[in-house]
Scaffold this motif. Structure first.
Motif, short mmCIF file in Angstrom:
data_model
loop_
_atom_site.label_atom_id
_atom_site.label_comp_id
_atom_site.label_asym_id
_atom_site.label_seq_id
_atom_site.Cartn_x
_atom_site.Cartn_y
_atom_site.Cartn_z
N VAL A 87 16.59 -12.39 1.58
CA VAL A 87 15.25 -12.52 2.16
C VAL A 87 15.34 -12.96 3.61
CG1 VAL A 87 14.03 -13.03 0.03
CG2 VAL A 87 15.04 -14.89 1.35
N ASP A 88 14.30 -12.62 4.33
CA ASP A 88 14.12 -13.07 5.69
C ASP A 88 13.07 -14.17 5.63
OD1 ASP A 88 13.21 -13.45 8.28
OD2 ASP A 88 13.63 -11.38 8.86
N THR A 89 13.46 -15.41 5.98
CA THR A 89 12.52 -16.51 5.79
C THR A 89 11.29 -16.37 6.69
OG1 THR A 89 14.02 -17.74 7.20
CG2 THR A 89 13.99 -18.34 4.89
N ARG A 90 11.48 -15.73 7.84
CA ARG A 90 10.32 -15.56 8.72
C ARG A 90 9.28 -14.66 8.06
NH1 ARG A 90 14.40 -14.92 13.62
NH2 ARG A 90 14.41 -17.06 14.33
N LYS A 91 9.79 -13.56 7.49
CA LYS A 91 8.87 -12.65 6.80
C LYS A 91 8.23 -13.34 5.60
CE LYS A 91 11.16 -8.25 7.69
NZ LYS A 91 11.78 -7.10 7.02
N LEU A 92 9.06 -14.11 4.88
CA LEU A 92 8.58 -14.76 3.67
C LEU A 92 7.48 -15.76 3.99
CD1 LEU A 92 9.22 -14.85 0.64
CD2 LEU A 92 10.75 -16.75 1.10
N VAL B 108 14.66 -18.16 19.82
CA VAL B 108 13.52 -17.57 20.52
C VAL B 108 13.29 -16.12 20.08
CG1 VAL B 108 13.59 -19.10 22.51
CG2 VAL B 108 14.98 -17.04 22.51
N ASN B 109 13.86 -15.76 18.96
CA ASN B 109 13.61 -14.44 18.35
C ASN B 109 13.90 -13.24 19.24
OD1 ASN B 109 12.80 -15.76 16.08
ND2 ASN B 109 10.62 -15.60 16.53
N ILE B 110 15.04 -13.24 19.89
CA ILE B 110 15.44 -12.05 20.65
C ILE B 110 16.00 -11.03 19.65
CG2 ILE B 110 16.98 -11.18 22.45
CD1 ILE B 110 16.81 -13.91 23.74
N PRO B 111 15.53 -9.80 19.70
CA PRO B 111 16.01 -8.82 18.71
C PRO B 111 17.42 -8.35 19.01
CG PRO B 111 14.44 -7.81 20.18
CD PRO B 111 14.51 -9.24 20.58
N LEU B 112 18.40 -9.20 18.77
CA LEU B 112 19.78 -8.89 19.14
C LEU B 112 20.37 -7.77 18.29
CD1 LEU B 112 20.97 -12.55 19.57
CD2 LEU B 112 20.74 -10.86 21.36
N ARG B 113 19.84 -7.65 17.08
CA ARG B 113 20.37 -6.61 16.20
C ARG B 113 20.13 -5.22 16.77
NH1 ARG B 113 18.02 -5.24 11.44
NH2 ARG B 113 19.47 -3.53 11.23
#
Lengths: 149, 344
Positions: free
Chosen positions: B120-125, B298-303
């Motif tokens: 799970v992604d805790t942010r989404k959850l 800071v939620n940079i979309p590194l992926r």
């Protein structure tokens, strides 16, 4: 009105800085040949002789942009002609990825270029530089990666 | 998911028989929902081992850290380390093997398949729960996730709360495992890979530029992405050199002559450099465990950067990292048929 005219004037005056990583065995000799043949080409490129295009690390390229280059050229021997047998094949694969990465973060595709120039191709070297500088003039200064500390 | 009792039993066996010096797994954390990584050194401790959709961390990192620790601790215990590895973790282990960072006999891989699930992604959850605090997460039947929270439980579709990397995962099972738990499920129900990258690559150059400018502007240079990545194991990093020591005898000339590839200042240009260098270092090595993005404060979309290079490697060079420890790495190999038309 005056500003627009001044801006147009500046755009004409803009001389891009090009950092050119030239392989010692081919492209560097090619640039020499262009010189001794008295070919005329723009003087915007700062040549940096490297032992092989395969020795050009991605950080050289990124660092050149960081330190203010408007364009970076990497030039090596034609495939099959490498003095170290396969250095330019490694370079091709690695720098392909660098190019894709630069484009992905929004650097103009024309700012990074790779070419194969042999020691006998002075004319081609002059042509590569001329094309590159013309393309860069159209793009204007590079600000995206330039250091702003 | 996988029967946890089997894994516990195997871990207990390995520890009791002395075949491994420790088993690296997950146990219930004390802070928050996520399971925490744990070194289990006695058979009793294995009772605490868990495996559920909250085991998001990549344990391969601890192999790297443990190696560093062992070097300094001068320990003589040369027994291997047991490690519970999901598909992505086991690919990371394979890359470490490929680079001779660890040897195959130094690890005993307890591979677990995610089957049709994921983590799970805790942010989404948290978003989906709208303020309720989740206490437990488990897989229901048919791609649903059951979340217990204070005062009840909710069932959510897995697609909505799974981590993005799990939705794009192509091989949710370990390839190189000494013991395998769970079924190797080839078909995953979450749709095609590289959807985010493909969509982003379609946008205009100006949009991409503005997007990354905004993100690189925000980077605070905490280096969490570097610290959490099992592939970032160099002793010396381009942003903080350890071999250049400024002491009382260092002359001004020596300081001036030192090459500073990237400054540490958290400005946009330096951050862009740092992240691009990081992405290049991970080209052909990143196994898309998504940890860098998860830990980013800071939620940079590194992926996005990493998967872009992964996609290029796959499409242009038919290379997938972490499949085979024997194959040469992406940039230490070439083929005659590599793209050449971009070269003038």
């Amino acid at each position: 009105m005056q500003n627009a005219a001044a801006a147009r004037h500046d755009a004409q005056e803009f001389e891009p800085k090009v950092v050119a990583f030239l392989c010692k065995w081919c492209s560097s000799a090619g640039s020499d040949l262009a010189g001794v043949s008295r070919l005329k080409y723009p003087a915007n490129a700062v040549p940096i002789q490297v032992m092989c295009s395969g020795s050009v690390s991605p950080i050289y390229i990124l660092s050149a942009f960081n330190k203010g280059a408007d364009g970076v050229l990497v030039s090596g021997c034609h495939p099959g002609d490498c003095h170290y047998l396969k250095g330019n094949y490694y370079a091709r694969r690695r720098l392909f990825l660098v190019q894709k990465l630069l484009q992905f973060v929004g650097v103009e595709a024309d700012r990074f270029r790779m070419s194969w120039v042999s020691a006998a191709e002075g004319a081609k070297f002059a042509e590569v530089i001329t094309d590159f500088v013309n393309d860069l003039k159209a793009l204007g200064p590079q600000t995206k990666l330039k250091a702003n500390r | 998911m996988v029967p946890v009792d089997d894994i516990r039993a195997r871990a207990r066996d390995l520890l009791q028989s002395g075949k491994v010096r420790a088993v690296l797994g997950y146990r219930r954390g004390t802070a928050g929902l996520l399971a925490e990584p744990a070194f289990m050194t006695t058979a009793e401790e294995t009772a605490a081992l868990v495996l559920d959709p909250t085991c998001v961390e990549n344990l391969a990192l601890y192999l790297v850290n443990e190696k560093k620790r062992m070097k300094h601790a001068r320990q003589s215990d040369r027994r291997p380390l047991g490690i519970v590895a999901k598909g992505c973790d086991s690919r990371a282990i394979t890359v470490l093997l490929q680079e001779n960072h660890i040897r195959r006999d130094e690890v005993v891989v307890l591979g677990v398949s995610c089957e049709a699930g994921g983590m799970v992604d805790t942010r989404k959850l948290n978003k989906a729960l709208r303020g309720k605090v989740a206490t437990q997460v488990r897989f229901d039947s048919e791609g649903d996730i059951n979340v217990s929270h204070l005062g009840g439980s909710t069932t959510l579709p897995a697609r909505d709360v799974l981590a993005n990397r799990c939705l794009e995962c192509a091989r949710a099972y370990p390839l190189d495992a000494d013991f395998l738990f769970g079924e190797k499920v080839e078909e995953r129900p979450y749709g095609p890979r590289f959807t985010a990258v493909a969509a982003f690559a379609e946008t205009s150059r100006e949009e991409r530029s503005a997007f990354w400018d905004a993100h690189f502007e925000r980077c605070i240079r905490c280096y969490a992405c570097r610290a959490v990545c099992p592939m970032c194991y160099c002793d010396e990093c381009v942003v903080d050199s350890t071999s250049f020591i400024v002491g009382p005898t260092t002359t001004a000339d020596e300081k001036a002559d030192r090459v500073r590839w990237i400054n540490r200042s958290a400005t946009r240009s330096e951050n862009a450099m740092y992240h691009m260098v990081r992405a290049m270092h991970l080209a052909g090595r990143c196994t898309d465990c998504g940890e860098c993005e998860r830990v980013c404060p800071v939620n940079i979309p590194l992926r996005l950067l990493n998967t872009m290079l992964e996609r290029e490697a796959l499409e242009m060079f038919q290379y997938t990292p972490g499949l085979d420890a024997e194959q040469p790495s992406l940039i230490s190999s070439f083929r005659d048929g590599d793209p050449n038309d971009f070269v003038r």
